[in-house]
Design a protein around this motif. Sequence first.
Motif, short mmCIF file in Angstrom:
data_model
loop_
_atom_site.label_atom_id
_atom_site.label_comp_id
_atom_site.label_asym_id
_atom_site.label_seq_id
_atom_site.Cartn_x
_atom_site.Cartn_y
_atom_site.Cartn_z
N LEU A 80 1.98 4.87 2.67
CA LEU A 80 2.67 6.17 2.68
C LEU A 80 4.10 6.02 2.15
O LEU A 80 4.57 6.84 1.36
CB LEU A 80 2.70 6.76 4.09
N ARG A 81 4.76 4.95 2.54
CA ARG A 81 6.11 4.70 2.04
C ARG A 81 6.10 4.56 0.51
O ARG A 81 6.93 5.12 -0.19
CB ARG A 81 6.68 3.42 2.66
N GLU A 92 9.40 10.50 -5.02
CA GLU A 92 10.85 10.72 -5.12
C GLU A 92 11.37 10.26 -6.47
O GLU A 92 12.21 10.92 -7.08
CB GLU A 92 11.57 9.98 -3.99
N TYR A 147 3.87 5.80 -1.60
CA TYR A 147 3.62 7.13 -2.18
C TYR A 147 4.91 7.95 -2.21
O TYR A 147 5.24 8.58 -3.21
CB TYR A 147 2.58 7.91 -1.34
N ARG A 148 5.63 7.95 -1.09
CA ARG A 148 6.87 8.72 -1.02
C ARG A 148 7.88 8.23 -2.04
O ARG A 148 8.52 9.02 -2.75
CB ARG A 148 7.47 8.62 0.40
N GLU A 149 8.03 6.91 -2.17
CA GLU A 149 8.99 6.36 -3.12
C GLU A 149 8.63 6.74 -4.55
O GLU A 149 9.50 7.07 -5.35
CB GLU A 149 9.08 4.84 -2.97
#
Length: 112
Positions: A99-100, A107, A102-104
């Motif tokens: 998830l981290r 962003e 994907y978020r990075e």
Amino acid sequence: MPTGSARPPADPSAPTSRMSPLLSGEETGKLELRMQQAVSSFVDGPRAAIEEADHVLEEIAARFTEAVTQRRRTLRRSWESTDEATTATSDTEQLRLALRDYRELAERLLRH
């Protein structure tokens, strides 16, 4: 975990978005050079320069699309291998790392 140390990505064979660029430096350099050449040739052939700039931009978009698609495949493989029914700490950690990542990546794409 000590402060300042980085956690490994969800899939150890796949670098996280902050560790590697979507396009290689060599690829980026070639595309930048082609765009510079198009700009430089404008005076001698405006229409040809614009057409080349259009082709370069099309190639840049295609390369980024391909790179993001590949990154998504890698991320998906990292979490699809976990069993949804399993509540093991290692599986939860793997999902958190995915998830981290994907978020990075999201962003990073939204900043540009």
